[in-house]
Enzyme design. Structure first.
Site, short mmCIF file in Angstrom:
data_model
loop_
_atom_site.label_atom_id
_atom_site.label_comp_id
_atom_site.label_asym_id
_atom_site.label_seq_id
_atom_site.Cartn_x
_atom_site.Cartn_y
_atom_site.Cartn_z
N CYS A 171 0.84 -1.21 0.00
CA CYS A 171 0.00 0.00 0.00
C CYS A 171 0.87 1.25 0.00
CB CYS A 171 -0.92 0.03 1.22
SG CYS A 171 -2.02 -1.37 1.32
C1 BEZ Z 1 0.57 -4.59 1.83
O1 BEZ Z 1 0.03 -3.55 1.53
O2 BEZ Z 1 1.78 -4.72 1.78
C2 BEZ Z 1 -0.23 -5.79 2.24
C3 BEZ Z 1 -1.44 -5.61 2.91
C4 BEZ Z 1 -2.15 -6.73 3.33
C5 BEZ Z 1 -1.66 -8.00 3.05
C6 BEZ Z 1 -0.47 -8.15 2.34
C7 BEZ Z 1 0.25 -7.04 1.95
#
Ligand code: BEZ
Length: 211
Positions: free
Chosen positions: A45
């Site tokens: 994200c």
């Molecule tokens: C991320 O944004 O890195 C992420 C969020 C939830 C699960 C896996 C990765």
């Protein structure tokens, strides 16, 4: 009920990292991109929001307003935005919705309970100036989206909204397009003065009309 292409995007009022916002007022006459991410302070994200901020000029050029969403709080968003700015070398310049009661996530079908019982998946909606939904994609939490693809779809949507054409596989702005099937071959020269190629009666290409 899930939103579908052509549906009117539901309006909402939301708490965001930039204060309380009415979605339709925020969009005004612009195109919109509304996208959800699973959670603040997560690696994928962080890169997605950084990339969106870095592409600000590209969105502005296309008259697109961007808004992100997660179910975390405004305070959490604000702290995380500092991290994004620091690590991605950007200034996050669009609001992030704090959808703590999940009402907007529900209205837009961003919650996929068999993928996650707590978080929104990576949904993204492109919304036209008339507020109809033009694109819906949902990616899993583990896969960051391709924001060049989002810009490419916006280019296609903005072109095909005004010209009787469609864009072929892997098309990019500036490349030849296909003439809409509804246009009779004998009517093409008048409508597309740059010329055309008839590969099959149903497959006619022409240079991009607005270039
Ligand atoms: C991320 O944004 O890195 C992420 C969020 C939830 C699960 C896996 C990765």
């Amino acid at each position: 009920m899930m939103l579908r292409l052509g549906d009117v995007a539901p309006n909402f009022k939301a708490k965001t990292s930039e204060g309380e916002i009415d979605f339709y007022e925020y969009l005004g006459d612009s195109w919109g991109v509304l996208f959800s991410h699973p959670a603040d302070y997560t690696p994928v994200c962080t890169t997605e929001l950084g990339r969106t901020a870095a592409l600000n000029d590209e969105f502005v050029k296309r008259n697109v307003k961007v808004m992100a969403l997660s179910v975390d709080s405004v305070e959490s968003h604000k702290g995380w935005i500092s991290d994004i700015n620091e690590t991605q070398g950007v200034e996050v310049n669009f609001p992030i919705i704090a959808d703590e009661d999940k009402s907007i996530s529900e209205a837009y079908g961003m919650l996929h309970p068999n993928a996650s019982t707590t978080f929104t998946v990576r949904s993204l909606f492109i919304i036209a100036p008339d507020k109809t939904v033009k694109l819906i994609i949902s990616y899993p939490a583990s896969t960051g989206r391709n924001f060049q693809e989002i810009l490419r779809v916006i280019d296609s949507l903005q072109l095909t909204a005004y010209h009787s054409v469609a864009t072929p596989a892997d098309w990019k702005d500036g490349e030849d397009v296909v003439v809409a099937p509804a246009i009779k071959t004998e009517d093409i020269p008048a409508k597309f003065p740059k010329g055309f190629k008839e590969i099959k009666p149903y497959l006619r290409t022409t240079p991009q009309p607005n270039k």
